[in-house]
Scaffold this motif. Structure first.
Motif, PDB file in Angstrom:
ATOM      1  N   ILE A   9       3.492  20.101   7.034  1.00 28.02           N
ATOM      2  CA  ILE A   9       3.694  19.283   5.829  1.00 28.02           C
ATOM      3  C   ILE A   9       4.238  17.910   6.203  1.00 28.02           C
ATOM      4  O   ILE A   9       3.761  16.876   5.749  1.00 28.02           O
ATOM      5  CB  ILE A   9       4.650  20.003   4.851  1.00 28.02           C
ATOM      6  CG1 ILE A   9       3.950  21.210   4.247  1.00 28.02           C
ATOM      7  CG2 ILE A   9       5.130  19.055   3.762  1.00 28.02           C
ATOM      8  CD1 ILE A   9       4.844  22.092   3.417  1.00 28.02           C
ATOM      9  N   LEU A  10       5.240  17.933   7.094  1.00 27.53           N
ATOM     10  CA  LEU A  10       5.851  16.655   7.463  1.00 27.53           C
ATOM     11  C   LEU A  10       4.889  15.778   8.246  1.00 27.53           C
ATOM     12  O   LEU A  10       4.844  14.573   8.051  1.00 27.53           O
ATOM     13  CB  LEU A  10       7.119  16.905   8.290  1.00 27.53           C
ATOM     14  CG  LEU A  10       8.341  17.344   7.476  1.00 27.53           C
ATOM     15  CD1 LEU A  10       9.507  17.647   8.399  1.00 27.53           C
ATOM     16  CD2 LEU A  10       8.747  16.270   6.483  1.00 27.53           C
ATOM     17  N   ARG A  11       4.140  16.401   9.137  1.00 31.01           N
ATOM     18  CA  ARG A  11       3.244  15.601   9.990  1.00 31.01           C
ATOM     19  C   ARG A  11       2.071  15.035   9.186  1.00 31.01           C
ATOM     20  O   ARG A  11       1.580  13.971   9.466  1.00 31.01           O
ATOM     21  CB  ARG A  11       2.687  16.437  11.140  1.00 31.01           C
ATOM     22  CG  ARG A  11       3.741  16.995  12.047  1.00 31.01           C
ATOM     23  CD  ARG A  11       4.183  15.990  13.075  1.00 31.01           C
ATOM     24  NE  ARG A  11       5.333  16.487  13.802  1.00 31.01           N
ATOM     25  CZ  ARG A  11       6.308  15.754  14.263  1.00 31.01           C
ATOM     26  NH1 ARG A  11       6.286  14.452  14.096  1.00 31.01           N
ATOM     27  NH2 ARG A  11       7.311  16.286  14.913  1.00 31.01           N
ATOM     28  N   ALA A  13       1.983  14.437   5.950  1.00 30.26           N
ATOM     29  CA  ALA A  13       2.326  13.648   4.766  1.00 30.26           C
ATOM     30  C   ALA A  13       2.040  12.174   5.027  1.00 30.26           C
ATOM     31  O   ALA A  13       2.447  11.626   6.042  1.00 30.26           O
ATOM     32  CB  ALA A  13       3.798  13.849   4.442  1.00 30.26           C
ATOM     33  N   VAL A  14       1.256  11.583   4.127  1.00 30.94           N
ATOM     34  CA  VAL A  14       0.961  10.148   4.240  1.00 30.94           C
ATOM     35  C   VAL A  14       1.696   9.439   3.113  1.00 30.94           C
ATOM     36  O   VAL A  14       1.596   9.835   1.949  1.00 30.94           O
ATOM     37  CB  VAL A  14      -0.553   9.878   4.138  1.00 30.94           C
ATOM     38  CG1 VAL A  14      -0.838   8.384   4.127  1.00 30.94           C
ATOM     39  CG2 VAL A  14      -1.267  10.547   5.299  1.00 30.94           C
ATOM     40  N   ALA A  15       2.427   8.431   3.481  1.00 33.49           N
ATOM     41  CA  ALA A  15       3.219   7.713   2.484  1.00 33.49           C
ATOM     42  C   ALA A  15       2.308   7.022   1.475  1.00 33.49           C
ATOM     43  O   ALA A  15       1.220   6.563   1.818  1.00 33.49           O
ATOM     44  CB  ALA A  15       4.101   6.706   3.183  1.00 33.49           C
ATOM     45  N   LEU A  17       2.368   4.069  -1.708  1.00 33.15           N
ATOM     46  CA  LEU A  17       3.163   2.975  -2.252  1.00 33.15           C
ATOM     47  C   LEU A  17       3.090   3.047  -3.767  1.00 33.15           C
ATOM     48  O   LEU A  17       2.006   3.209  -4.326  1.00 33.15           O
ATOM     49  CB  LEU A  17       2.619   1.628  -1.764  1.00 33.15           C
ATOM     50  CG  LEU A  17       2.717   1.388  -0.255  1.00 33.15           C
ATOM     51  CD1 LEU A  17       2.065   0.044   0.099  1.00 33.15           C
ATOM     52  CD2 LEU A  17       4.154   1.382   0.208  1.00 33.15           C
ATOM     53  N   ALA A  84       0.999  -9.596  -6.780  1.00 38.44           N
ATOM     54  CA  ALA A  84       0.721  -9.381  -5.349  1.00 38.44           C
ATOM     55  C   ALA A  84       1.200  -7.996  -4.900  1.00 38.44           C
ATOM     56  O   ALA A  84       0.486  -7.274  -4.197  1.00 38.44           O
ATOM     57  CB  ALA A  84       1.393 -10.472  -4.522  1.00 38.44           C
ATOM     58  N   SER A  87      -0.966  -5.299  -6.357  1.00 39.02           N
ATOM     59  CA  SER A  87      -2.291  -5.316  -5.704  1.00 39.02           C
ATOM     60  C   SER A  87      -2.205  -4.700  -4.314  1.00 39.02           C
ATOM     61  O   SER A  87      -3.084  -3.929  -3.897  1.00 39.02           O
ATOM     62  CB  SER A  87      -2.807  -6.754  -5.570  1.00 39.02           C
ATOM     63  OG  SER A  87      -2.831  -7.371  -6.818  1.00 39.02           O
ATOM     64  N   LEU A  88      -1.154  -5.064  -3.598  1.00 39.84           N
ATOM     65  CA  LEU A  88      -0.971  -4.509  -2.248  1.00 39.84           C
ATOM     66  C   LEU A  88      -0.894  -2.981  -2.301  1.00 39.84           C
ATOM     67  O   LEU A  88      -1.568  -2.275  -1.542  1.00 39.84           O
ATOM     68  CB  LEU A  88       0.294  -5.093  -1.612  1.00 39.84           C
ATOM     69  CG  LEU A  88       0.551  -4.692  -0.170  1.00 39.84           C
ATOM     70  CD1 LEU A  88      -0.430  -5.390   0.764  1.00 39.84           C
ATOM     71  CD2 LEU A  88       1.977  -5.017   0.241  1.00 39.84           C
ATOM     72  N   THR A  91      -4.274  -1.435  -3.358  1.00 36.33           N
ATOM     73  CA  THR A  91      -5.259  -1.489  -2.273  1.00 36.33           C
ATOM     74  C   THR A  91      -4.914  -0.477  -1.176  1.00 36.33           C
ATOM     75  O   THR A  91      -5.772   0.253  -0.687  1.00 36.33           O
ATOM     76  CB  THR A  91      -5.300  -2.906  -1.666  1.00 36.33           C
ATOM     77  OG1 THR A  91      -5.382  -3.857  -2.715  1.00 36.33           O
ATOM     78  CG2 THR A  91      -6.476  -3.075  -0.728  1.00 36.33           C
ATOM     79  N   TYR A  92      -3.619  -0.435  -0.803  1.00 41.99           N
ATOM     80  CA  TYR A  92      -3.182   0.505   0.244  1.00 41.99           C
ATOM     81  C   TYR A  92      -3.512   1.941  -0.170  1.00 41.99           C
ATOM     82  O   TYR A  92      -4.081   2.714   0.607  1.00 41.99           O
ATOM     83  CB  TYR A  92      -1.674   0.351   0.485  1.00 41.99           C
ATOM     84  CG  TYR A  92      -1.101   1.443   1.353  1.00 41.99           C
ATOM     85  CD1 TYR A  92      -1.159   1.372   2.745  1.00 41.99           C
ATOM     86  CD2 TYR A  92      -0.520   2.578   0.784  1.00 41.99           C
ATOM     87  CE1 TYR A  92      -0.651   2.385   3.545  1.00 41.99           C
ATOM     88  CE2 TYR A  92      -0.018   3.597   1.566  1.00 41.99           C
ATOM     89  CZ  TYR A  92      -0.094   3.496   2.948  1.00 41.99           C
ATOM     90  OH  TYR A  92       0.411   4.517   3.725  1.00 41.99           O
ATOM     91  N   ILE A  95      -7.253   2.740  -0.050  1.00 46.73           N
ATOM     92  CA  ILE A  95      -7.764   2.913   1.322  1.00 46.73           C
ATOM     93  C   ILE A  95      -7.251   4.240   1.907  1.00 46.73           C
ATOM     94  O   ILE A  95      -8.007   4.996   2.518  1.00 46.73           O
ATOM     95  CB  ILE A  95      -7.350   1.738   2.231  1.00 46.73           C
ATOM     96  CG1 ILE A  95      -7.951   0.422   1.706  1.00 46.73           C
ATOM     97  CG2 ILE A  95      -7.802   1.976   3.671  1.00 46.73           C
ATOM     98  CD1 ILE A  95      -7.464  -0.816   2.438  1.00 46.73           C
ATOM     99  N   ALA A  96      -5.978   4.522   1.679  1.00 47.59           N
ATOM    100  CA  ALA A  96      -5.411   5.779   2.203  1.00 47.59           C
ATOM    101  C   ALA A  96      -6.127   6.976   1.590  1.00 47.59           C
ATOM    102  O   ALA A  96      -6.417   7.962   2.278  1.00 47.59           O
ATOM    103  CB  ALA A  96      -3.913   5.834   1.917  1.00 47.59           C
ATOM    104  N   ARG A  99      -9.544   7.314   3.153  1.00 44.11           N
ATOM    105  CA  ARG A  99      -9.454   7.852   4.516  1.00 44.11           C
ATOM    106  C   ARG A  99      -9.056   9.328   4.494  1.00 44.11           C
ATOM    107  O   ARG A  99      -9.560  10.125   5.283  1.00 44.11           O
ATOM    108  CB  ARG A  99      -8.444   7.049   5.334  1.00 44.11           C
ATOM    109  CG  ARG A  99      -9.038   5.716   5.786  1.00 44.11           C
ATOM    110  CD  ARG A  99      -7.962   4.789   6.314  1.00 44.11           C
ATOM    111  NE  ARG A  99      -7.069   5.398   7.285  1.00 44.11           N
ATOM    112  CZ  ARG A  99      -7.390   5.658   8.558  1.00 44.11           C
ATOM    113  NH1 ARG A  99      -8.579   5.357   9.007  1.00 44.11           N
ATOM    114  NH2 ARG A  99      -6.498   6.200   9.375  1.00 44.11           N
TER     115      ARG A  99
ATOM    116  N   ALA B 558       7.234  10.707   5.341  1.00 53.37           N
ATOM    117  CA  ALA B 558       5.778  10.555   5.477  1.00 53.37           C
ATOM    118  C   ALA B 558       5.461   9.320   6.321  1.00 53.37           C
ATOM    119  O   ALA B 558       6.235   8.376   6.380  1.00 53.37           O
ATOM    120  CB  ALA B 558       5.153  10.406   4.100  1.00 53.37           C
ATOM    121  N   ARG B 559       4.327   9.389   6.992  1.00 49.10           N
ATOM    122  CA  ARG B 559       3.900   8.258   7.815  1.00 49.10           C
ATOM    123  C   ARG B 559       3.057   7.309   6.970  1.00 49.10           C
ATOM    124  O   ARG B 559       2.310   7.748   6.108  1.00 49.10           O
ATOM    125  CB  ARG B 559       3.034   8.736   8.981  1.00 49.10           C
ATOM    126  CG  ARG B 559       3.815   9.207  10.169  1.00 49.10           C
ATOM    127  CD  ARG B 559       4.283  10.614   9.965  1.00 49.10           C
ATOM    128  NE  ARG B 559       5.051  11.074  11.122  1.00 49.10           N
ATOM    129  CZ  ARG B 559       6.127  11.816  11.027  1.00 49.10           C
ATOM    130  NH1 ARG B 559       6.598  12.176   9.849  1.00 49.10           N
ATOM    131  NH2 ARG B 559       6.742  12.228  12.107  1.00 49.10           N
TER     132      ARG B 559
END
Lengths: 106, 666
Positions: A9-11, A13-15, A17, A84, A87-88, A91-92, A95-96, A99, B558-559
């Motif tokens: 889970i920890l590995r 996990a993708v942050a 925003l 800004a 939007s950042l 967008t992040y 994309i995340a 992916r 999280a990364r």
């Protein structure tokens, strides 16, 4: 929960925003920065106060290196910084997500 | 007359047990696991009888008394996550279960290091040269990790560096196990930290002891674990003496100096056991010539060591099973209690002695566990613990010789003057700890398969399962064994005579292998008997809150996705340059963007023109991507380091204390 599962889970996990948080953060920072930059020049005084910073009027109608301009700059900074930041984040996250979906399919 | 706990009461209870119907369940061993099983059976109305080979109950959790001085066989903090066990402790002892402050340190190179280890304290006390050596050796192994981790030494060095291994692991571990660290299987280290709760560790690191489920409740638990613990007023044996008395009152007597020497089985069931009386002077193993009595039984709960149990089976197991059992090894233990004519020596409950110059491994200060452990407040009793093999030089040494050795070592350590030692007592504890060597797992599997073929034989407890259980875990196996017997009784009678308390069948071996089995009140699990007890709303809320917190922790650690962050920053930067240029172009002022065009110093080919806007946007996007990518990588590296430091700290704590009998967990 097993340790192995916790590690997975920890590995994995993708942050993410948060758009609202980013908007507020960038907005507050942008507004404060523009206000303080203007105020600093006004407090220092001298000839041709803020001749370079004043060029921002090309982008921010009504802005000038005056106390009124500082307040207007604060408002511009908040709004544009907020846009800004949001939007950042947006967008992040997109994309995340793309992916992540690609990784899952793969 | 049958000698037992409560003597005449035990005799009456024995008769009552038989009268209540059917043959009794025979419980072999009066330690925490056996007595818990007997108590559970007795209070459900099933006949049970306990046979204890020794002349005292409690097993390794006994409290020995000599001339008014009370002492443990090792120290036993009472701490558990199993609510049923906690409830039983309080039921048995009530106000006699007191709360005590905890202090324990490590003695090494003439200095006392905080335990649990605190990096700043350790590095300050080791001095700058040693601190640098430890840090450098840690960095070295982190940068050049070795693949092979067969031995304990390799395992620790790979994680903490060679120097830290040499300072804090090597000498103590070799004292404890009696073999070089290079010959100890790495499985043992992995086992010690197997149940390390990453989420809990990170939660505590992030939020402190007050964080997590139930806030204050969790905080109290953590505080208890580190700073305070529960302890029976007169030592842990008080718990088991009280338990044996309660069992006797309920009709489940405990017979001391009775050794079960044979279990007669047929058709996959034990029907009778032979019990030898040891009524001689010493009452121990050497007193082997006592009268043998045959007892019919409905089932057997065994806490005797697995090899002994297999040897006692009649008919005997196949040779390969006996050969496998013979590979199961134990570490033995002796404690030399010295009485020192000093009111106060040191504030610790116990001190780990890492110094290789002395043979003592750990020193208990019993007065600091409970003031009532000594009869005279002006004196102090210390337990010097030696990890030995039965029959070795120390084990065979005379009591006076051991007393003199203990006094000398105390003086060498600077903890007491040799002349102040006014008395000593020695207690030898055979088979105190099951050894996890390279053969044990396979050997145990063979033994277990054979024992599982005997349906009414229930091996429980530390030696009964050859598992390195803490006291509470051993008690849990006792509770579960009793419930299995109750279940069997219910299905045999076709009724729910015991109030339907048994629940489904429990896998006793799984109970100690699977930590989630042990921690019954954990989220999503049921109570021990798997009864469908409605849960209170606040418990659900707490569990849900805990899950949310764990999700938040996972999010906090999280990364960042470097490509995503790079892409986002790149898009924003490119758009910004394009928009700034476009605005000027659309306004058409003269001269055209003399200041913005200065960006051309950084963005090659950039001009305030439409092609320049595109070139500038592209270059800004690329630079933005690089910046975002690097930012994400840097943040991830720092997050990894933070998470790893938490994990390493927990692993270190889990490994440093191999014989702390009631620690979490770990």
């Amino acid at each position: 929960m097993t340790r192995q599962r916790e590690e997975i889970i920890l590995r994995r996990a993708v942050a993410r925003l948060r758009a609202a948080v980013m908007a507020v953060t960038f907005g507050a920072t942008g507004g404060a920065a523009l206000f303080l930059a203007t105020a600093w020049l006004l407090l220092r005084g001298g000839e041709n106060v803020g001749q370079h910073l004043g060029l921002l009027r090309n982008y921010l109608p009504g802005y000038s290196v005056t106390w009124g301009g500082a307040v207007l700059g604060l408002a511009y900074g908040v709004v544009l910084g907020g846009i800004a930041g949001a939007s950042l984040a947006w967008t992040y996250n997109r994309i995340a997500d793309l992916r992540g979906a690609a990784t899952t399919r793969g | 007359m049958v000698e037992g706990v409560g003597s005449e009461e035990a005799q009456r209870a024995d008769g009552a047990a038989r009268q209540r119907g059917g043959e009794p369940a025979v419980v072999i061993g009066g330690g925490p696991a056996g007595l818990t099983a007997a108590y559970e059976l007795a209070r459900r109305g099933l006949p049970a009888v306990v046979y204890e080979k020794d002349d005292i109950v409690g097993g390794i959790s006994r409290t020995v008394e000599r001339d008014g001085y009370r002492f443990d066989i090792g120290g036993h903090r009472f701490f558990t996550k199993i609510t049923e066990v906690e409830a039983l402790w309080h039921e048995l002892l009530g106000d006699d279960l007191i709360e005590r402050p905890r202090l324990s340190r490590i003695f090494y190179r003439g200095k006392f290091f905080d335990y649990p280890l605190r990096p700043v304290d350790a590095l300050l006390k080791l001095g700058p040269v040693e601190a640098v050596r430890i840090v450098l050796s840690y960095l070295y192994v982190r940068l050049t990790p070795r693949g092979e981790e067969r031995s304990f030494e390799q395992w620790v060095v790979n994680r903490f560096g060679r120097r830290l291994f040499e300072v804090f692991f090597e000498s103590y571990t070799e004292k404890v196990w009696g073999i070089p660290c290079s010959e100890i299987s790495s499985d043992w280290a992995a086992q010690r930290i197997k149940n390390l709760d990453l989420m809990a560790a990170i939660r505590n690191a992030l939020l402190g002891s007050g964080g997590g489920r139930g806030g204050k409740e969790k905080g109290e638990i953590v505080t208890t674990l580190i700073d305070r613990f529960q302890y029976p007023r007169l030592g842990p044996g008080m718990m088991w003496e009280r338990c044996a008395e309660r069992c006797a009152e309920l009709g489940a007597p405990t017979h001391l100096r009775r050794e079960v020497v044979r279990l007669r089985h047929d058709g996959g069931r034990v029907n009778e056991v032979d019990v030898r009386r040891h009524d001689g002077v010493d009452g121990g193993e050497g007193d082997g010539g006592g009268e043998v009595e045959t007892i019919a039984c409905s089932s057997v709960v065994s806490t005797m060591p697995v090899p002994g149990l297999l040897r006692a089976l009649d008919p005997p197991p196949p040779d390969e099973v006996l050969a496998a059992a013979a590979k199961l090894r134990f570490r033995d233990f002796l404690t030399v209690v010295v009485v020192v004519d000093r009111e106060h020596l040191f504030p610790d409950n116990w001190i780990y002695i890492h110094a290789p110059e002395v043979r003592v491994g750990r020193i208990q200060n019993f007065k600091n566990w409970s003031p009532e452990m000594v009869p005279d407040a002006s004196r102090t009793s210390l337990g010097l613990e030696y990890f030995v093999q039965e029959g070795d030089e120390l084990w065979s040494a005379g009591d006076d010789e051991l007393g003199a050795l203990a006094a000398r070592e105390l003086a060498w350590l600077g903890l007491a003057e040799e002349d102040d030692v006014v008395g000593h007592y020695v207690v030898r504890m055979p088979k105190a700890y099951p050894v996890y060597d390279r053969d044990y797992e396979q050997a145990l599997a063979v033994a277990r398969r054979h024992l599982e073929g005997i349906g009414n034989l229930h091996p429980i407890g530390r030696n009964g399962q050859h598992r390195y259980n803490n006291q509470d875990h051993s008690m849990l196996t006792g509770m579960l064994a009793a419930r299995n017997i109750l279940r069997e009784a219910e299905s045999a009678s076709g009724s729910s005579a015991t109030g339907g308390a048994a629940g489904p069948a429990h896998d006793l071996w799984a109970a100690t292998e699977d930590d989630s089995y042990l921690e019954a009140p954990e989220r999503g699990s049921r109570s021990l008997a798997d009864r469908a007890v409605p849960r209170r709303l606040e418990e659900d809320d707490l569990a849900a809150g805990d899950e949310r917190l764990e999700q938040a922790i996972a999010a906090a650690f999280a990364r960042y996705d470097p490509v995503a962050l790079g892409g986002a920053v790149g898009v924003i930067a490119g758009a910004l340059v394009f928009l700034l240029t476009a605005v000027l172009l659309l306004r058409g002022d003269e001269p055209l963007g003399p200041n913005l065009s200065l960006l051309g110093h950084y963005l090659i080919g950039f001009q305030v023109s439409w092609p320049g806007a595109l070139i500038g946007a592209l270059e800004a996007a690329l630079l933005g991507f690089g910046f975002g990518w690097l930012l994400a990588r840097t943040i991830n590296l720092l997050v990894d380091l933070a998470a790893e430091s938490v994990v390493r700290e927990c692993e270190l704590e889990g490994l440093l204390d191999p014989f702390d009998l009631s620690r979490l967990e770990d």
